[in-house]
Design an enzyme around this catalytic site. Structure first.
Site, PDB file in Angstrom:
ATOM      1  CE1 TYR A  53     -24.857 -68.997   0.976  1.00  0.00           C
ATOM      2  CE2 TYR A  53     -24.934 -66.732   0.181  1.00  0.00           C
ATOM      3  CZ  TYR A  53     -24.749 -67.640   1.215  1.00  0.00           C
ATOM      4  OH  TYR A  53     -24.450 -67.188   2.479  1.00  0.00           O
ATOM      5  CE  LYS A  74     -17.608 -67.620   3.141  1.00  0.00           C
ATOM      6  NZ  LYS A  74     -18.749 -68.144   3.945  1.00  0.00           N
ATOM      7  CB  ALA A 126     -18.690 -63.096   1.476  1.00  0.00           C
ATOM      8  CB  SER A 138     -21.999 -61.204   0.299  1.00  0.00           C
ATOM      9  OG  SER A 138     -23.201 -61.943   0.411  1.00  0.00           O
ATOM     10  CB  THR A 178     -21.322 -70.584   0.466  1.00  0.00           C
ATOM     11  OG1 THR A 178     -20.642 -69.328   0.630  1.00  0.00           O
ATOM     12  CG2 THR A 178     -21.860 -71.046   1.808  1.00  0.00           C
ATOM     13  CG  HIS A 211     -21.986 -69.402   7.012  1.00  0.00           C
ATOM     14  ND1 HIS A 211     -22.240 -69.911   5.760  1.00  0.00           N
ATOM     15  CD2 HIS A 211     -22.551 -68.179   7.025  1.00  0.00           C
ATOM     16  CE1 HIS A 211     -22.939 -69.034   5.046  1.00  0.00           C
ATOM     17  NE2 HIS A 211     -23.138 -67.971   5.802  1.00  0.00           N
ATOM     18  CD  GLN A 219     -21.322 -66.011  -0.752  1.00  0.00           C
ATOM     19  OE1 GLN A 219     -21.897 -64.953  -0.981  1.00  0.00           O
ATOM     20  NE2 GLN A 219     -21.969 -67.158  -0.649  1.00  0.00           N
ATOM     21  NE  ARG A 275     -27.512 -67.336  10.312  1.00  0.00           N
ATOM     22  CZ  ARG A 275     -27.102 -66.895   9.137  1.00  0.00           C
ATOM     23  NH1 ARG A 275     -27.416 -65.659   8.736  1.00  0.00           N
ATOM     24  NH2 ARG A 275     -26.404 -67.671   8.339  1.00  0.00           N
ATOM     25  NE  ARG A 302     -24.153 -64.749   9.973  1.00  0.00           N
ATOM     26  CZ  ARG A 302     -24.902 -63.769  10.471  1.00  0.00           C
ATOM     27  NH1 ARG A 302     -24.722 -63.366  11.719  1.00  0.00           N
ATOM     28  NH2 ARG A 302     -25.832 -63.193   9.735  1.00  0.00           N
ATOM     29  N   GLY A 321     -13.483 -65.843  14.048  1.00  0.00           N
ATOM     30  CA  GLY A 321     -12.868 -65.530  15.330  1.00  0.00           C
ATOM     31  C   GLY A 321     -11.617 -64.696  15.299  1.00  0.00           C
TER      32      GLY A 321
END
Length: 369
Positions: free
Chosen positions: A132, A236, A79, A108, A158, A260, A130, A167, A263, A293
């Site tokens: 929330y 997640k 997502a 997302s 999540t 995440h 995904q 950020r 982030r 990554g």
């Protein structure tokens, strides 16, 4: 970059030149000093492959399954929010690319294409949502029910975002969604992140999360979600063995080892480094996945050797979208597929099931001091 991209970094180089700075920064950046952002990638180099030789690898099979659904390779799309900032077709282009490549896409909740639009764009595709947990539980419930009706095959909830990570680039840029876009899964302008209000000196998205997402979310909410749907549920954002065990106890169907995309909280471990601990903790009771990554086919192989069922990519897919929409996204997926196939062959594996722990060891750096 000159000519056709030959690695994931080439796609990012193109995207950096093409995108507005605030948009590129939003996709690329991590939390605070971005130590974990760098380590997510670098950590793969700490794990070394030990190939087997003289194995017949003339015929290869990269297929596997995720939550009972067959996919062509263990590389799925995670997502990533607001994809129409990257390309006019956004998430619908991603859905078409995943369908063409025979793999799955996680949409997302903060998508700039709706649950239904993505399903319609790729009717034969494999989609997960995904999720929330919003302060208004009816909003959360509505998203789940819409995903069910649209034929989605799972919910990735999540669990690491009671508040948005700091950020710095987004704060400096006072990030907001471009005015011609909105989060398409919501009807109100506030929830659609399109109210046009002044967020002051902060990232607009950080304010949005503080106002809309429930910071009191806890394990009882996962139980509530489990009772709300018969779809498979994946937690997640888990990085600890005790959290993984609790999630299994509550009845989730999978764990996505994730920070995440680096982030949220800077200074946490790279996901590849904690993957073995999570795999051991769940004792084979649920499927374990990884994101964070993944940039090369060897990264995919290393994750599977350490026990992941599949990996999910985020930023590389975005760079592909910027490059050429659904065709660029397909190029990224095809590149990773070919690299993974080569890595399998060169380690003596002709089927995904042959990838195991004996292929990989953590490299120990010995100090000379």
């Amino acid at each position: 970059m000159s000519g056709k991209p030959v690695c994931i970094a080439d796609f990012e180089e193109y995207a950096k030149k093409f995108l507005p700075k605030s948009v590129y920064d939003y996709y690329r950046s991590g939390a605070d000093d971005q130590e974990t952002l760098a380590d997510n990638v670098a950590a793969f180099s700490r794990w070394k492959l030990y190939p087997r030789v003289l194995r017949d690898v003339s015929v290869m099979d990269l297929s596997t399954s995720v939550l009972g659904q067959k996919i062509s390779m263990p590389v799925c799309v995670g997502a990533t929010a607001m994809q129409r900032m990257a390309h006019a077709d956004g998430e619908t282009a991603t859905a078409k690319a995943c369908q063409a490549m025979g793999t799955g896409m996680m949409l997302s909740s903060w998508a700039t294409s709706s649950i239904e639009e993505v399903a319609e764009a790729a009717p034969a595709g494999l989609h997960w949502l995904q999720l929330y947990v919003y302060k208004d539980r009816e909003v959360t419930k509505s998203l789940v029910k819409r995903a069910e009706r649209a034929g989605y095959k799972g919910i990735f909830v999540t669990v690491d975002t009671p508040f948005l990570g700091r950020r710095i680039d987004d704060v400096r840029n006072k990030f907001q969604l471009p005015p011609h876009l909105r989060l398409k899964n919501f009807s109100s302008s506030d929830l659609a992140f399109s109210s046009g209000k002044d967020f002051g000196e902060n990232s607009g998205l950080a304010v949005y999360v503080a106002e809309a997402i429930d910071a009191s979310v806890n394990w009882e909410d996962i139980k509530w979600l489990r009772g709300l749907t018969s779809l498979p549920i994946v937690a997640k954002g888990i990085l600890r063995a005790d959290d993984a065990k609790e999630a299994v106890k509550i009845g989730v169907n999978g764990i996505l080892v994730s920070n995440h995309g680096a982030r949220q909280l800077d200074g946490v471990p790279a996901t590849i480094d904690v993957l073995p601990e999570i795999v051991e903790a769940v004792e084979g009771k649920v499927e374990v996945f990884l994101d964070g990554g993944v940039r090369k086919g060897t990264d995919v192989l290393k994750a599977l050797a350490l026990g992941a069922k599949a990996v999910f990519i985020g930023r590389p897919l975005i760079w592909g979208l910027v490059y050429q929409g659904d065709e660029g996204a397909k190029e990224v997926l095809q590149m990773l597929k070919e690299e993974f196939c080569l890595a399998m062959a060169l380690t003596g594996c002709k089927r995904v099931e042959e990838i195991g722990r004996t292929l990989i060891r953590r490299h120990q750096v010995v100090s000379k001091i």
